[in-house]
Design an enzyme around this catalytic site. Structure first.
Site, PDB file in Angstrom:
ATOM      1  N   GLU A   1     -11.741  -0.923   3.665  1.00 18.63           N
ATOM      2  CA  GLU A   1     -11.868  -1.756   4.856  1.00 18.63           C
ATOM      3  C   GLU A   1     -11.290  -1.034   6.065  1.00 18.63           C
ATOM      4  O   GLU A   1     -10.319  -0.285   5.953  1.00 18.63           O
ATOM      5  CB  GLU A   1     -11.157  -3.088   4.622  1.00 18.63           C
TER       6      GLU A   1
ATOM      7  N   CYS B   1      -8.033   0.575  12.967  1.00 19.76           N
ATOM      8  CA  CYS B   1      -7.085   0.701  11.860  1.00 19.76           C
ATOM      9  C   CYS B   1      -7.895   1.184  10.665  1.00 19.76           C
ATOM     10  O   CYS B   1      -8.765   0.470  10.170  1.00 19.76           O
ATOM     11  CB  CYS B   1      -6.452  -0.669  11.609  1.00 19.76           C
TER      12      CYS B   1
ATOM     13  N   CYS C   1      -4.238   1.743  -3.414  1.00 18.22           N
ATOM     14  CA  CYS C   1      -2.986   2.425  -3.056  1.00 18.22           C
ATOM     15  C   CYS C   1      -2.145   2.598  -4.302  1.00 18.22           C
ATOM     16  O   CYS C   1      -2.142   1.737  -5.181  1.00 18.22           O
ATOM     17  CB  CYS C   1      -2.223   1.588  -2.025  1.00 18.22           C
TER      18      CYS C   1
ATOM     19  N   CYS D   1       4.528  -1.628  -2.681  1.00 17.14           N
ATOM     20  CA  CYS D   1       5.234  -2.521  -1.756  1.00 17.14           C
ATOM     21  C   CYS D   1       4.882  -3.957  -2.142  1.00 17.14           C
ATOM     22  O   CYS D   1       3.708  -4.319  -2.191  1.00 17.14           O
ATOM     23  CB  CYS D   1       4.806  -2.249  -0.315  1.00 17.14           C
TER      24      CYS D   1
ATOM     25  N   CYS E   1       2.559  -6.358   0.128  1.00 18.00           N
ATOM     26  CA  CYS E   1       1.288  -5.860   0.651  1.00 18.00           C
ATOM     27  C   CYS E   1       0.144  -6.139  -0.331  1.00 18.00           C
ATOM     28  O   CYS E   1       0.261  -5.863  -1.523  1.00 18.00           O
ATOM     29  CB  CYS E   1       1.381  -4.361   0.901  1.00 18.00           C
TER      30      CYS E   1
ATOM     31  N   CYS F   1      -2.432  -6.638   9.108  1.00 13.83           N
ATOM     32  CA  CYS F   1      -1.639  -5.675   8.330  1.00 13.83           C
ATOM     33  C   CYS F   1      -1.340  -6.224   6.947  1.00 13.83           C
ATOM     34  O   CYS F   1      -0.882  -7.351   6.807  1.00 13.83           O
ATOM     35  CB  CYS F   1      -0.270  -5.459   8.974  1.00 13.83           C
TER      36      CYS F   1
HETATM   37  N1  SAH Z   1       1.003   3.121   3.571  1.00  8.83           N
HETATM   38  C1  SAH Z   1       1.158   3.163   4.986  1.00  8.83           C
HETATM   39  C2  SAH Z   1      -0.003   2.581   5.776  1.00  8.83           C
HETATM   40  C3  SAH Z   1      -0.594   1.278   5.312  1.00  8.83           C
HETATM   41  S1  SAH Z   1       0.349  -0.189   5.557  1.00  8.83           S
HETATM   42  C4  SAH Z   1       2.474   2.501   5.390  1.00  8.83           C
HETATM   43  O1  SAH Z   1       3.125   1.905   4.541  1.00  8.83           O
HETATM   44  O2  SAH Z   1       2.865   2.623   6.543  1.00  8.83           O
HETATM   45  C5  SAH Z   1       0.382  -0.462   7.283  1.00  8.83           C
HETATM   46  C6  SAH Z   1       1.525  -1.351   7.742  1.00  8.83           C
HETATM   47  O3  SAH Z   1       1.332  -2.712   7.314  1.00  8.83           O
HETATM   48  C7  SAH Z   1       2.865  -0.927   7.188  1.00  8.83           C
HETATM   49  O4  SAH Z   1       3.846  -0.937   8.184  1.00  8.83           O
HETATM   50  C8  SAH Z   1       3.148  -2.009   6.162  1.00  8.83           C
HETATM   51  O5  SAH Z   1       4.499  -2.121   5.891  1.00  8.83           O
HETATM   52  C9  SAH Z   1       2.562  -3.219   6.831  1.00  8.83           C
HETATM   53  N2  SAH Z   1       2.320  -4.345   5.943  1.00  8.83           N
HETATM   54  C10 SAH Z   1       2.068  -4.308   4.621  1.00  8.83           C
HETATM   55  N3  SAH Z   1       1.906  -5.561   4.133  1.00  8.83           N
HETATM   56  C11 SAH Z   1       2.066  -6.393   5.173  1.00  8.83           C
HETATM   57  C12 SAH Z   1       1.993  -7.816   5.316  1.00  8.83           C
HETATM   58  N4  SAH Z   1       1.697  -8.598   4.292  1.00  8.83           N
HETATM   59  N5  SAH Z   1       2.210  -8.336   6.547  1.00  8.83           N
HETATM   60  C13 SAH Z   1       2.457  -7.541   7.614  1.00  8.83           C
HETATM   61  N6  SAH Z   1       2.518  -6.196   7.535  1.00  8.83           N
HETATM   62  C14 SAH Z   1       2.332  -5.624   6.338  1.00  8.83           C
END
Ligand code: SAH
Length: 352
Positions: free
Chosen positions: A91, A104, A111, A115, A118, A338
């Protein structure tokens, strides 16, 4: 089997063109069609003769990515489900703002990191994207930016699916193509590109040495080691001291301030000790803080802290002369915000 024409450099296409009795400049036209205009068929290449289009079609195929599904949010955010040649889907999102539009983009299918907050982390990592597939997302979004908002794409963030620094070669190759001048590239400024990482110290240093002139964002979320390890378990392998050291190296090499991405959750990082740790971290290397609104992925463990806590963070960061921005969430209604990118439609199909 026909060869994917996008495996060829401009020089190689030129050689083919001349061998087949056409003028060398036709190669540039072909190159623009396949890279900058996202042509799927040789038939679309209206600047070439019909006969030559047939010759190309006999020798090559064009394996580019296409938009499989397109969604529009009430706030103007657009989301593409992009179908790759092997039927995998990633996406990418277009976020319009007053004076810019931001893409974006994804760097991996799924992945490999874990985390806990996420949605993409719930997917398996299937494979890395190729540089071409990353560039395709940008070209597709640029087209949509022009169609829907009347302006070319201005910014790119590697904040879609995947960890860009774990697909280092293809991501840096894509950045080189995006920033190279026409017709070899898309001619975008590297200053308008941000690579966001969960924090892989060795790769942060490598990227600093690459001298691409892009921005760096680190998803920090907690400056307290044990807490960070709990919500981002993979980071046990990467102590904060090592991450910090890599950020200092980044700054020394690039002189570019690092963005720290930070979500404030109830009961997780809403205490004074969390604010103190963040301030101490920020004081060690030039950074600014983006407080990101949490987008629920339907897990009770993570709840956005109330605005009063955000205010405390802002007040204390500012008192310490640390720049802080609050990032409003965009595209939530279409799962484009995000951390929400999870091929929901595909997943629900798989689960049925
Ligand atoms: N792997 C990379 C890029 C993808 S995530 C990274 O971690 O930076 C992009 C951003 O979205 C990151 O800052 C991540 O912490 C944030 N993110 C992940 N899950 C989220 C959520 N449920 N709500 C808001 N931001 C989130």
């Amino acid at each position: 089997m026909k060869k994917d024409i996008r495996q060829l450099s401009l020089k190689e296409i030129e050689a083919f063109v001349v061998e087949n009795g056409e003028k060398a400049f036709r190669a540039k036209q072909i190159y623009e069609w396949i890279w900058n205009k996202n042509a799927h068929e040789f038939e679309e290449m209206s600047s070439l003769s019909k006969e030559f289009r047939t010759v190309l079609n006999q020798h090559f195929e064009i394996k580019n990515a296409v938009v499989q599904e397109f969604q529009t949010s009430q706030d103007g955010t657009l989301k593409n489900a992009v179908l790759l040649h092997d039927k995998n889907v990633v996406e990418s999102v277009l976020i319009p703002a007053e004076n810019r539009t931001t893409a974006c983009v994804s760097s991996q299918v799924g992945c490999s990191l874990n985390c806990e907050f996420c949605a993409t982390a719930k997917l398996e990592r299937m494979r890395n994207l190729s540089a071409a597939e990353i560039v395709d997302q940008v070209v597709l979004i640029d087209k949509e930016s022009q169609e829907h908002y009347g302006c070319p794409l201005s910014n790119i963030v590697f904040m879609g699916m995947g960890e860009p620094l774990l697909n280092y070669n293809e991501v840096t190759e894509a950045i080189k193509r995006i920033t190279a001048p026409h017709p070899n590239g898309l001619g975008m400024s590297p200053r308008r590109i941000t690579v966001s990482t969960s924090g892989i110290p060795k790769m942060i240093k490598k990227l600093a040495d690459e001298n691409l002139r892009v921005g760096l964002a680190l998803s920090l979320h907690s400056a307290i080691e044990e807490k960070r390890n709990e919500i981002m378990p993979f980071s046990e392998k990467f102590p904060l001291t090592e991450i910090l050291e890599s950020l200092i190296y980044w700054y020394e090499q690039t002189k570019s301030i690092i963005t720290l991405e930070y979500i404030i959750w109830k009961e997780i990082n809403d205490k004074q000790e969390d604010i103190d740790a963040l301030i101490a971290f920020c004081k060690k290397v030039p950074t600014k803080v983006n407080l990101i609104e949490y987008n629920s992925i339907g897990d009770d463990k993570f709840l956005q802290a109330p605005p009063s806590v955000t205010s405390q963070y802002i007040q204390q960061l500012e008192q310490n002369r640390i720049v802080v921005n609050v990032r409003r969430s965009r595209g939530k209604d279409i799962d484009a915000a995000c951390g929400q990118l999870a091929n929901k439609n595909q997943i629900s199909q798989k689960l049925q």
